[in-house]
Write an enzyme that holds these catalytic residues in place. Structure first.
Site, PDB file in Angstrom:
ATOM      1  N   LYS A   1       0.875  -1.178   0.000  1.00  0.00           N
ATOM      2  CA  LYS A   1       0.000   0.000   0.000  1.00  0.00           C
ATOM      3  C   LYS A   1       0.912   1.227   0.000  1.00  0.00           C
ATOM      4  CE  LYS A   1      -2.575   3.359   1.578  1.00  0.00           C
ATOM      5  NZ  LYS A   1      -1.742   4.462   1.055  1.00  0.00           N
TER       6      LYS A   1
ATOM      7  N   GLY B   1       6.066   5.115   8.711  1.00  0.00           N
ATOM      8  CA  GLY B   1       5.225   6.305   8.640  1.00  0.00           C
ATOM      9  C   GLY B   1       5.141   6.964   9.998  1.00  0.00           C
ATOM     10  N   SER B   2       4.040   7.662  10.208  1.00  0.00           N
ATOM     11  CA  SER B   2       3.937   8.474  11.419  1.00  0.00           C
ATOM     12  C   SER B   2       3.493   7.636  12.622  1.00  0.00           C
ATOM     13  CB  SER B   2       2.927   9.594  11.189  1.00  0.00           C
ATOM     14  OG  SER B   2       1.656   9.021  10.957  1.00  0.00           O
TER      15      SER B   2
ATOM     16  N   THR C   1      -0.357   6.975  12.774  1.00  0.00           N
ATOM     17  CA  THR C   1      -0.848   5.839  11.983  1.00  0.00           C
ATOM     18  C   THR C   1      -0.374   4.528  12.602  1.00  0.00           C
ATOM     19  OG1 THR C   1      -0.763   7.223  10.016  1.00  0.00           O
ATOM     20  CG2 THR C   1      -0.979   4.875   9.650  1.00  0.00           C
ATOM     21  N   GLY C   2       0.862   4.512  13.093  1.00  0.00           N
ATOM     22  CA  GLY C   2       1.381   3.298  13.726  1.00  0.00           C
ATOM     23  C   GLY C   2       0.498   2.840  14.880  1.00  0.00           C
TER      24      GLY C   2
ATOM     25  N   GLU D   1       8.139   1.354  11.816  1.00  0.00           N
ATOM     26  CA  GLU D   1       9.295   2.259  11.702  1.00  0.00           C
ATOM     27  C   GLU D   1       8.707   3.661  11.685  1.00  0.00           C
ATOM     28  OE1 GLU D   1      12.459   1.150  11.447  1.00  0.00           O
ATOM     29  OE2 GLU D   1      11.890  -0.949  11.290  1.00  0.00           O
TER      30      GLU D   1
ATOM     31  N   CYS E   1      13.517  10.253   7.874  1.00  0.00           N
ATOM     32  CA  CYS E   1      13.144   9.826   9.232  1.00  0.00           C
ATOM     33  C   CYS E   1      14.288  10.019  10.216  1.00  0.00           C
ATOM     34  CB  CYS E   1      12.668   8.391   9.225  1.00  0.00           C
ATOM     35  SG  CYS E   1      13.867   7.260   8.529  1.00  0.00           S
TER      36      CYS E   1
ATOM     37  N   GLU F   1       8.202  15.897  16.112  1.00  0.00           N
ATOM     38  CA  GLU F   1       8.809  15.763  14.793  1.00  0.00           C
ATOM     39  C   GLU F   1       8.128  16.718  13.807  1.00  0.00           C
ATOM     40  OE1 GLU F   1       7.866  12.312  12.351  1.00  0.00           O
ATOM     41  OE2 GLU F   1       9.993  12.116  11.894  1.00  0.00           O
TER      42      GLU F   1
END
Ligand code: NAD
Length: 494
Positions: free
Chosen positions: A188, A241-242, A245-246, A264, A299, A398
């Site tokens: 995705k 990703g962020s 979302t994680g 990650e 990142c 971040e």
């Protein structure tokens, strides 16, 4: 690289792109399309399928069928290696086309994209292809009348959710080990940077990967990503990703089949410069490039510069000088050092962070605003904010943009304490000529990777993974393989 070749490729029409399911290009089940904007000039570049939950379910079903009938997992290792090697070769052969395509929807400066995207993706796939027939099971230390064997088996169906900053590189970090171990994958890509990854997936089929082993579904994270997260038929979910979302993905797993979830995530990585650094000029230049390349959308970017107070003013002036020499602009020019911010929303978020930093007492000493607005693209001047305190928003959150916060320190203990004062732990660096101090810093700073007298550039032989809220598990190196296998014990009475 020849600018005229790049210019010829940028003039080519792009797409439209559809899903790749069961080896075929497939439109969304409801016919939905998504506009893909180019961050270079804000125009509509092309469209992709706006996937539905049903599309994601079809892709997962295809991956499951491919896994169960053994069309890939059942092939001899040498055969799988051959296909993956061919795929890497095809990526290399199409490197410029892939890099330009990627830049057109993600905005990374082409000089960096060429290395970090197709170049690194091909190298990663080759690394795991080479490794796949060099991995062994284990035999346990058992009594003589028993044989305890530990097999490493593919997990089955892997769901891989990829962000927009380096789609091919990060995509390959997941696809390389997952496919090498015999799994089937549903990919995705990010909605704002999917094109190069979709093309890279097509090349896998051209290389001979059987249909259904790699499927790719485009669309909104909240629709197709959520359907993947909630699926009862995805065995392992790998994500970059962020943190927001994680967190959702962990909830999805808990609400569905308790699939393994590897994250990650982001960072707020400290770049710590001591007065005894071996080369302060070099440290200043690297401090600037270590945050500003790819417009800060890295990142591991060194977004917190911690500087020993005795050299603070002089060092910060050198970093500012290096920053002001960086050419920001059209990412498809070879002489551009910093390309575009990926989206207008991200640009506005970056600007918001600068405003907040100033309101909390930070001094903006260079940059701070949007530039080149007349191009229609999303460009931001690389920004340095000094006098940033330990608890300031710029120290704690971040940005994922070209904004560097600077904080002075007096002692090694204070530097360590500042470095460890966030919820993150992805990367960091210390600059010092004192060997003992260098090793103390490696031990004391809580990160997944600690650089000494350099910043960034760790290659595929070493793991990348975060601690704290920067994630779990690792990409890269042989350690990444652990995510894509199950250990199975055979306990045999002799
Ligand atoms: P993001 O979390 O917004 O999106 C990442 C992916 O998740 C996209 O494909 C998106 O479509 C998908 N997604 C969004 N909502 C979802 C949902 N509800 N369910 C399932 N999927 C969903 O992150 P981003 O803005 O694309 O990427 C930037 C972030 O990635 C930064 O925080 C950055 O630090 C991090 N990052 C980390 C690493 C690393 O190796 N640790 C590398 C690169 C980027």
């Amino acid at each position: 690289m020849d600018q005229t070749e790049i210019d010829a490729l940028r003039a080519r029409p792009v797409g439209p792109f559809d899903h790749l399911i069961d080896g075929r290009h497939v439109t969304a089940s409801d016919g939905g399309r998504m506009d893909i904007l180019s961050p270079i000039d804000g125009t509509v570049l092309t469209t992709t399928a706006a996937g539905t939950a049903a599309d994601m379910e079809a892709a997962i079903a295809s991956a499951r069928a491919a896994f169960e009938d053994g069309r890939w997992a059942g092939q001899p290792p040498a055969a799988r290696k051959k296909v993956l090697m061919k795929w890497a070769d095809l990526i290399d052969a199409n490197a410029l086309e892939l890099a330009v395509l990627g830049v057109r929807d993600n905005g990374t400066e082409i000089s960096m994209a060429l290395k970090a995207e197709p170049g690194s993706a091909a190298a990663t796939i080759r690394y795991y292809a080479e490794a796949l027939d060099k991995l062994y099971g284990e035999i346990a230390a058992t009594p003589r009348d028993v044989l305890g064997m530990i097999h490493k088996e593919p997990v089955g169906v892997v769901g891989a959710i990829i962000p927009w900053n380096f789609p091919m590189m990060i995509g390959a970090w997941k696809l390389g080990p997952a496919l090498a171990m015999g799994n089937s994958v549903v990919l995705k890509p990010s909605e704002t940077a999917s094109l190069s990854l979709m093309r890279m997936a097509e090349l896998a089929l051209e290389a001979g990967l059987p249909p259904g082993v790699l499927n790719a579904v485009t669309g909104a994270g909240a629709v197709v990503g959520e359907a993947m997260g909630l699926s009862m038929d995805v065995d392992v979910l790998v994500f970059t990703g962020s943190g927001a979302t994680g967190r959702r993905l962990m909830e999805y797993a808990a609400r569905s089949n308790m699939k393994r979830v590897y994250l990650e995530l982001g960072g707020k990585s400290p770049n710590i410069v001591f007065a005894d650094a071996p080369n302060l000029d070099e440290a200043a230049k690297v401090a600037a490039s270590g945050i500003f390349r790819n417009a800060g959308q890295v990142c591991v970017a060194g977004s917190r510069l911690l500087v020993e107070a005795s050299i603070h003013d002089e060092f910060v002036s050198a970093v500012a000088k290096a920053t002001e020499a960086m050419r920001v602009g059209d990412p498809l020019r070879m002489d551009t050092f910093i390309g575009a911010v990926n989206s207008e929303a991200q640009l506005n978020a970056n600007l918001g962070f600068v405003e907040t930093a100033a309101s909390e007492g930070g001094q903006v000493i260079t940059g701070g605003g949007r530039i080149l607005e007349d191009t229609g693209g999303y460009y931001m001047a690389p920004t340095i904010v000094t006098s940033v305190t330990r608890d300031a928003t710029l120290s704690q959150k971040e940005v994922f943009g070209p904004v560097l916060g600077v904080t002075p320190f007096d002692t090694e203990e204070e530097a360590i304490s500042l470095a460890n004062s966030t919820v993150y732990g992805l990367a960091g660096a210390a600059w010092t000529a004192n060997l003992g101090r260098a090793h103390r810093m490696v031990r004391a700073v809580r990160t997944g990777v600690m650089h000494i007298n350099t910043y960034g550039g760790a290659d595929g032989t070493v793991p990348l993974g975060g601690v704290g809220q920067s994630g779990n598990g690792s990409d890269k190196s042989l350690h990444a393989i652990e995510k894509y296998v199950n250990l199975k014990t055979a306990w045999i009475k002799l």
